[in-house]
Design an enzyme around this catalytic site. Structure first.
Site, mmCIF file in Angstrom:
data_model
loop_
_atom_site.group_PDB
_atom_site.id
_atom_site.type_symbol
_atom_site.label_atom_id
_atom_site.label_comp_id
_atom_site.label_asym_id
_atom_site.label_seq_id
_atom_site.Cartn_x
_atom_site.Cartn_y
_atom_site.Cartn_z
ATOM 1 N N LYS A 22 -33.675 3.545 44.633
ATOM 2 C CA LYS A 22 -31.536 3.663 44.926
ATOM 3 C C LYS A 22 -31.990 2.076 45.895
ATOM 4 C CE LYS A 22 -30.422 5.563 49.820
ATOM 5 N NZ LYS A 22 -30.876 4.506 50.355
ATOM 6 N N ASN A 23 -32.682 1.452 46.848
ATOM 7 C CA ASN A 23 -32.864 0.490 47.144
ATOM 8 C C ASN A 23 -32.165 -0.507 46.705
ATOM 9 O OD1 ASN A 23 -32.955 1.838 49.950
ATOM 10 N ND2 ASN A 23 -34.940 1.271 50.060
ATOM 11 N N ARG A 97 -23.802 2.162 54.170
ATOM 12 C CA ARG A 97 -24.681 0.398 54.809
ATOM 13 C C ARG A 97 -24.510 -0.061 53.478
ATOM 14 N NH1 ARG A 97 -26.547 -2.651 58.591
ATOM 15 N NH2 ARG A 97 -28.358 -4.130 58.055
ATOM 16 N N ASP A 121 -27.562 5.420 57.974
ATOM 17 C CA ASP A 121 -28.642 6.204 58.454
ATOM 18 C C ASP A 121 -28.282 6.041 60.179
ATOM 19 O OD1 ASP A 121 -30.151 8.183 56.551
ATOM 20 O OD2 ASP A 121 -31.419 6.066 56.201
ATOM 21 N N ASP A 319 -39.801 3.417 54.681
ATOM 22 C CA ASP A 319 -39.460 4.526 54.282
ATOM 23 C C ASP A 319 -39.846 5.741 54.136
ATOM 24 O OD1 ASP A 319 -36.636 3.673 54.573
ATOM 25 O OD2 ASP A 319 -36.790 2.894 52.410
ATOM 26 N N MET A 341 -40.421 -0.519 62.530
ATOM 27 C CA MET A 341 -39.198 -1.184 62.227
ATOM 28 C C MET A 341 -37.531 0.101 62.869
ATOM 29 S SD MET A 341 -37.692 -2.293 58.291
ATOM 30 C CE MET A 341 -39.128 -3.231 58.454
#
Length: 436
Positions: A22-23, A97, A121, A319, A341
């Site tokens: 996905k990223n 985003r 998110d 993640d 983070m």
């Protein structure tokens, strides 16, 4: 609103194939704006965030062919630049985003861009500073218009420069790399993110004609070029899905094989799950997790309690901390989870506590998990998914729990995991979509 109804306590078995990353997809698909030529991308995950980005490109007049759900052929030879300043774009990008990733290629090729305030998110503050400061040092001027809610960027004088990033932001690095790829002169980016996603983007850009060196390190050098052409690109397997499936196998005491896991790109992810006591066998590019009745969390050599924390690559990805946390519930022993983070990402543990987990939330960044092994089973409850990764962590908990769980707001899960209910049913899970 859809929900998952999960009847837990079942042992699963079989083989599962991770989706495309996905990223990586959000960066790679944005990069098609850099060229007027055809770009073919394969192993695209069929998930909400990625499909929204593809829709956005279509509304910008990018030509899109989708011969298969995991394959798209893009051609950005007639882009409507001003669409990015429209109410329609603002509304759609507010749900995604990843839309900020359009700014770098737009500045490189069309010399202007618009960035609305970010969405995505609800896991804490996500700064745009790295992106904006990087663009500014490349010669972009910008101002924020409070009336229309957009950052207005002008890059008519885009030129190479030396950059030292204040944080190794993955999306920030990707955006700056794309902008610098067609700037005049040479750009160096120190403290650049070096995740596999960034490596994949840089390799793709080089195939398009870019001149990027230092790939895989935190010092990238980009010589600007005047033109980028077409190429083909295939996404890596999604490392977050791979980690999620390892945790799922352990929590449900299941025998599961992850086929085509992209092991060489996983970094220390397998090692971190092994520190929880999870056994795994590596066969070619597959990971086999044998069924284990119990798994025991390792301690440090001096007997200290294990700490797991996120860190820029090649450290452990943030993640997967939600997945590690829920997996530790079923282990023997204790672990401190330190989410550095994002300050709100651990707030979902209240739902795990309601299920019977022994978790102490120390503050917005830290939680102690006291694993009870098989001494105490989780119990099914009704809960809501606050973000993508917490949603899957709760799904893993529900699959391991006794009784029935209802997970609401599963649109968050669908943003990051394709057909997750169907794929888990193929392993023997008792899960179905209902009106929640």
């Amino acid at each position: 609103m859809n929900a998952f109804e999960v009847k837990g306590g079942k042992t699963l078995s079989g083989t599962i194939v991770p989706q495309g990353a996905k990223n990586e997809a959000l960066q790679i698909i944005s990069a098609v704006l850099l060229s007027p030529e055809k770009i073919t991308i394969t192993n695209i995950p069929d998930i909400l965030d990625v499909n929204l980005l593809i829709e956005l490109l279509g509304e910008m007049n990018v030509k899109i062919e989708r011969p298969q759900r995991d394959t798209c052929i893009f051609q950005a030879d007639d882009v409507n630049v001003d669409y990015l300043h429209s109410d329609a774009f603002k509304k759609k990008s507010g749900r995604l985003r990843g839309s900020v990733m359009l700014a770098g290629p737009m500045l490189a090729r069309f010399k202007k861009a618009f960035i609305p305030k970010p969405g995505g998110d609800k896991i804490g503050r996500r700064r745009l500073d790295t992106h904006i400061i990087g663009f500014e040092k490349l010669g972009t001027t910008f101002n924020y218009d409070a009336e229309d809610g957009f950052f207005h960027l002008d890059a008519s004088q885009l030129k190479g420069t030396n950059l030292l990033l204040d944080e190794p932001s993955v999306t920030g690095t990707a955006n700056i790399v794309m902008a610098a790829s067609m700037a005049k002169g040479t750009t160096t980016i120190y403290n650049a993110a070096c995740e596999p996603y960034i490596q994949q983007l840089c390799k793709m850009l080089n195939r398009m004609g870019a001149k990027i060196s230092g790939i895989g390190s935190n010092l990238l050098t980009i010589e600007g070029v005047n033109y980028l052409g077409g190429t083909t690109h295939s996404m890596l397997p999604d490392m977050i899905e791979v980690g999620s499936f390892i945790g799922l196998a352990a929590m449900t005491h299941s025998d599961i094989t992850i086929r085509g896991a992209g092991i060489e790109h996983l970094g220390i992810i397998p090692e971190k799950f092994q520190q929880l006591g999870i056994q795994m066998n590596f066969v070619g590019d597959d990971i086999h997790i044998p069924a284990q009745d119990t798994y025991t969390i390792q301690r440090y050599l001096d007997g200290g309690v294990l700490t797991m924390y996120d860190h820029p690559w090649p450290g452990f990805t943030p993640d997967l901390l939600s997945i590690v946390l829920v997996t530790a519930i079923g282990a023997k022993g204790s672990v401190l989870i330190h989410q550095k983070m994002f300050e709100s990402r651990l707030f979902f543990v209240d739902k795990l506590i309601d299920m019977g987990a022994q978790v102490i939330l120390c503050d917005p960044h830290r939680a102690v998990v006291i694993g009870l092994g098989n001494q105490q089973k989780l119990r099914g409850i009704t809960m809501s998914s606050p973000d993508i990764r917490a949603g899957v962590a709760l799904l893993i908990a529900a699959l391991s729990a006794e009784g029935t769980s209802i997970i609401q707001n599963i649109e968050q899960i669908d943003r990051g995991y394709q057909y997750i209910d169907q794929r888990l049913m193929n392993l023997g899970a008792n899960i179905k979509r209902v009106n929640g």
